[in-house]
Design an enzyme around this catalytic site. Sequence first.
Site, PDB file in Angstrom:
ATOM      1  N   LYS A  71       3.721   1.003   2.699  1.00 41.92           N
ATOM      2  CA  LYS A  71       3.202   0.115   3.888  1.00 41.92           C
ATOM      3  C   LYS A  71       2.770  -1.248   3.355  1.00 41.92           C
ATOM      4  CE  LYS A  71       0.521   3.758   6.224  1.00 41.92           C
ATOM      5  NZ  LYS A  71      -0.626   4.335   5.961  1.00 41.92           N
ATOM      6  N   ARG A  99      -2.551  -2.210  -3.593  1.00 41.71           N
ATOM      7  CA  ARG A  99      -3.753  -1.403  -3.401  1.00 41.71           C
ATOM      8  C   ARG A  99      -3.347  -0.290  -4.496  1.00 41.71           C
ATOM      9  NH1 ARG A  99      -5.358   1.542   1.091  1.00 41.71           N
ATOM     10  NH2 ARG A  99      -7.461   2.743   0.576  1.00 41.71           N
ATOM     11  N   ASN A 121       0.944  -1.176   0.331  1.00 46.72           N
ATOM     12  CA  ASN A 121      -0.111  -0.001   0.087  1.00 46.72           C
ATOM     13  C   ASN A 121       0.971   1.300   0.046  1.00 46.72           C
ATOM     14  OD1 ASN A 121      -1.994   1.886   0.329  1.00 46.72           O
ATOM     15  ND2 ASN A 121      -2.976   0.613   2.123  1.00 46.72           N
ATOM     16  N   ILE A 173      -9.090  10.730  11.690  1.00 48.73           N
ATOM     17  CA  ILE A 173      -9.869  11.439  12.323  1.00 48.73           C
ATOM     18  C   ILE A 173     -11.228  10.765  13.010  1.00 48.73           C
ATOM     19  CG2 ILE A 173     -11.181  13.786  12.009  1.00 48.73           C
ATOM     20  CD1 ILE A 173      -9.112  14.547  10.022  1.00 48.73           C
ATOM     21  N   GLY A 174     -11.684  10.070  11.998  1.00 49.75           N
ATOM     22  CA  GLY A 174     -13.073   9.431  12.531  1.00 49.75           C
ATOM     23  C   GLY A 174     -12.983   8.481  13.749  1.00 49.75           C
ATOM     24  N   GLU A 175     -11.688   8.061  13.827  1.00 44.19           N
ATOM     25  CA  GLU A 175     -11.350   7.022  14.908  1.00 44.19           C
ATOM     26  C   GLU A 175     -11.260   7.774  16.191  1.00 44.19           C
ATOM     27  OE1 GLU A 175      -8.605   3.885  13.662  1.00 44.19           O
ATOM     28  OE2 GLU A 175      -9.551   4.130  11.518  1.00 44.19           O
ATOM     29  N   HIS A 182     -10.972   5.500  -1.482  1.00 44.81           N
ATOM     30  CA  HIS A 182     -11.179   4.911  -0.440  1.00 44.81           C
ATOM     31  C   HIS A 182     -12.127   3.645  -0.199  1.00 44.81           C
ATOM     32  CE1 HIS A 182     -10.384   9.026   1.705  1.00 44.81           C
ATOM     33  NE2 HIS A 182      -9.152   8.332   1.609  1.00 44.81           N
ATOM     34  N   ASN A 212      -6.207  11.883   6.373  1.00 45.28           N
ATOM     35  CA  ASN A 212      -5.733  13.288   5.815  1.00 45.28           C
ATOM     36  C   ASN A 212      -6.279  13.463   4.283  1.00 45.28           C
ATOM     37  OD1 ASN A 212      -3.937  15.139   5.669  1.00 45.28           O
ATOM     38  ND2 ASN A 212      -2.528  13.726   4.497  1.00 45.28           N
ATOM     39  N   HIS A 272     -15.219   8.205   6.012  1.00 45.06           N
ATOM     40  CA  HIS A 272     -13.695   7.914   5.960  1.00 45.06           C
ATOM     41  C   HIS A 272     -13.126   9.385   6.107  1.00 45.06           C
ATOM     42  CE1 HIS A 272     -10.086   5.494   5.402  1.00 45.06           C
ATOM     43  NE2 HIS A 272      -9.671   6.844   5.145  1.00 45.06           N
ATOM     44  N   LEU A 273     -12.624   9.400   7.483  1.00 41.74           N
ATOM     45  CA  LEU A 273     -12.047  10.906   7.745  1.00 41.74           C
ATOM     46  C   LEU A 273     -10.545  10.632   7.961  1.00 41.74           C
ATOM     47  CD1 LEU A 273     -15.011  12.236   9.635  1.00 41.74           C
ATOM     48  CD2 LEU A 273     -14.754  12.319   7.124  1.00 41.74           C
ATOM     49  N   GLU A 282      -8.324  -2.728   5.692  1.00 42.31           N
ATOM     50  CA  GLU A 282      -7.875  -2.737   4.133  1.00 42.31           C
ATOM     51  C   GLU A 282      -7.281  -3.917   3.942  1.00 42.31           C
ATOM     52  OE1 GLU A 282      -6.731   1.143   4.674  1.00 42.31           O
ATOM     53  OE2 GLU A 282      -8.353   2.129   3.657  1.00 42.31           O
ATOM     54  N   ARG A 307      -4.655  16.970  14.742  1.00 42.37           N
ATOM     55  CA  ARG A 307      -4.038  17.103  16.127  1.00 42.37           C
ATOM     56  C   ARG A 307      -3.402  18.568  16.395  1.00 42.37           C
ATOM     57  NH1 ARG A 307      -1.325  11.434  15.498  1.00 42.37           N
ATOM     58  NH2 ARG A 307      -1.017  12.454  13.587  1.00 42.37           N
ATOM     59  N   ARG A 355      -6.750  19.274   0.664  1.00 42.74           N
ATOM     60  CA  ARG A 355      -7.202  19.094  -0.697  1.00 42.74           C
ATOM     61  C   ARG A 355      -8.383  20.153  -0.702  1.00 42.74           C
ATOM     62  NH1 ARG A 355      -7.387  12.977  -0.795  1.00 42.74           N
ATOM     63  NH2 ARG A 355      -4.949  12.551  -0.805  1.00 42.74           N
TER      64      ARG A 355
HETATM   65  P1  AMP Z   1      -5.042   8.884   8.187  1.00 47.01           P
HETATM   66  O1  AMP Z   1      -4.931   9.389   6.748  1.00 47.01           O
HETATM   67  O2  AMP Z   1      -6.322   8.076   8.216  1.00 47.01           O
HETATM   68  O3  AMP Z   1      -3.740   8.050   8.624  1.00 47.01           O
HETATM   69  O4  AMP Z   1      -5.500  10.052   9.119  1.00 47.01           O
HETATM   70  C1  AMP Z   1      -4.525  11.138   9.461  1.00 47.01           C
HETATM   71  C2  AMP Z   1      -5.459  12.145  10.221  1.00 47.01           C
HETATM   72  O5  AMP Z   1      -5.984  11.534  11.496  1.00 47.01           O
HETATM   73  C3  AMP Z   1      -4.522  13.449  10.763  1.00 47.01           C
HETATM   74  O6  AMP Z   1      -5.282  14.810  10.720  1.00 47.01           O
HETATM   75  C4  AMP Z   1      -4.378  13.063  12.188  1.00 47.01           C
HETATM   76  O7  AMP Z   1      -4.172  14.482  12.649  1.00 47.01           O
HETATM   77  C5  AMP Z   1      -5.515  12.417  12.358  1.00 47.01           C
HETATM   78  N1  AMP Z   1      -5.534  11.975  13.791  1.00 47.01           N
HETATM   79  C6  AMP Z   1      -4.721  10.845  14.222  1.00 47.01           C
HETATM   80  N2  AMP Z   1      -4.849  10.623  15.606  1.00 47.01           N
HETATM   81  C7  AMP Z   1      -5.306  11.542  15.910  1.00 47.01           C
HETATM   82  C8  AMP Z   1      -5.959  11.669  17.425  1.00 47.01           C
HETATM   83  N3  AMP Z   1      -5.565  11.145  18.303  1.00 47.01           N
HETATM   84  N4  AMP Z   1      -6.486  12.844  17.486  1.00 47.01           N
HETATM   85  C9  AMP Z   1      -6.945  13.629  16.362  1.00 47.01           C
HETATM   86  N5  AMP Z   1      -6.868  13.559  15.101  1.00 47.01           N
HETATM   87  C10 AMP Z   1      -6.015  12.333  15.065  1.00 47.01           C
END
Ligand code: AMP
Length: 398
Positions: free
Chosen positions: A17, A91, A10, A333-335, A179, A205, A202-203, A384, A286, A235
């Site tokens: 990854k 992927r 990926n 972000i979603g998690e 996604h 980056n 799906h939130l 995934e 963050r 974006r």
């Molecule tokens: P991803 O692309 O799925 O890896 O998500 C990246 C996004 O998740 C970035 O904007 C990070 O700031 C956000 N993120 C990761 N961990 C946290 C956290 N503990 N609190 C808030 N946002 C987070």
Amino acid sequence: MSSLPVLVLNSGSSSIKFSVYEAGNGDRTKLVEGAVDGIGTDQGKFWIKDATGKKLVDQTPALPNRAVAFKLVADALHSGDFPAPKAIGHRMVSGGPTVQENQFITPALIDEMESYTAFAPLHTPIAVYIMREALRLFPGIPNFVILDTYFHRTMPEVAKHMPIPAEYAAMGVRRYGAHGVSYESIVYQLQPNVPEKLIVAHLGNGASISAIRNGKCLDTSMGLTPTGGIISGTRTGDIDPGVLLFILRKIAETATSASDAADKLEVVASKKAGLLGVSELSNDMRDLRDAIKEGNAKARLAVDKFTWTIAKWIGSFVAELNGLDMLVFTGGIGENDIASRAEICTDLGALGILLDAQRNDVRGAATISSQTSKVTVRVIPPAEDLIIVNHVVRLLGQ
Ligand code: AMP
């Protein structure tokens, strides 16, 4: 079938990854996972962990280019210290209009997908590079492409079609979504009780949202490319085309050629906009949350723009689905961003969406809706790699 280690690759713009799953005898056990991160820097990261999370490799090598980065992965997997793969799943965000099915990779297929780089300009160049390298460095092992667009192929024509002159539509310009492997993995994890009317946000980056009916994609926010839809880290998301024309004309005043101007516009829309563009601070949620605590108004506006846009999309997808049974948050972000989930769901009470503040105060998998909510709201991390392994095993059997 006996032992069948499957390597999942990926790749992102600055990272690769990977994971290896044992997939023989109907088994799906993760053996190792790892990443090479910081491609293009003097001090990158290269790590491999076993299934218990124990670090087996932890290095900080110079990673001048993709070739060096991928060779580290290939050398490790050939060293005898790790299970050598018998099949590889790649992927891929988009293969263009002619490559829509997950399938066996040949050199001609890679060329075909590469000819549609414009459909996923940030992702395709490294993905096709890694595919060619994998064919070279793992000779005799079958490679398969697993597409994000595959999940979205069930969208009706009205959702796929773009309001543009037919000659461009004939070139394959339409909504493809992205996604898809993440969405597929959410539906997979909900089985056998997949709700009829489901919205998944799906939130990460990159951010997108999909309306899913009976497990099949009905509509999704990303368009021809992952730049469309919801505002995300760097974006624009959907935007008045006049804005892009205005910026293009400004860029054209100093550009050396039409293609130079197009490249510069792409950087503006894909790498300098979104949360980063509005906050003038960061694309990382963050950082923005920390800045908001310190009273940074631009960070506040960027995050408000993000949550407001997502709430609007949820509203329109509820209308499209004619109701809603479940809303799922996933992605970084979603998690993890408790505040984003709360802010998105504020004011969605009229749609039957009500969060329980205490239940929402978690990171990772949970049900976070209140007992009186008409819609179940859940947090589900994506799986995934597992979906990619499942497709590889299915395709190997054909
Ligand atoms: P991803 O692309 O799925 O890896 O998500 C990246 C996004 O998740 C970035 O904007 C990070 O700031 C956000 N993120 C990761 N961990 C946290 C956290 N503990 N609190 C808030 N946002 C987070």
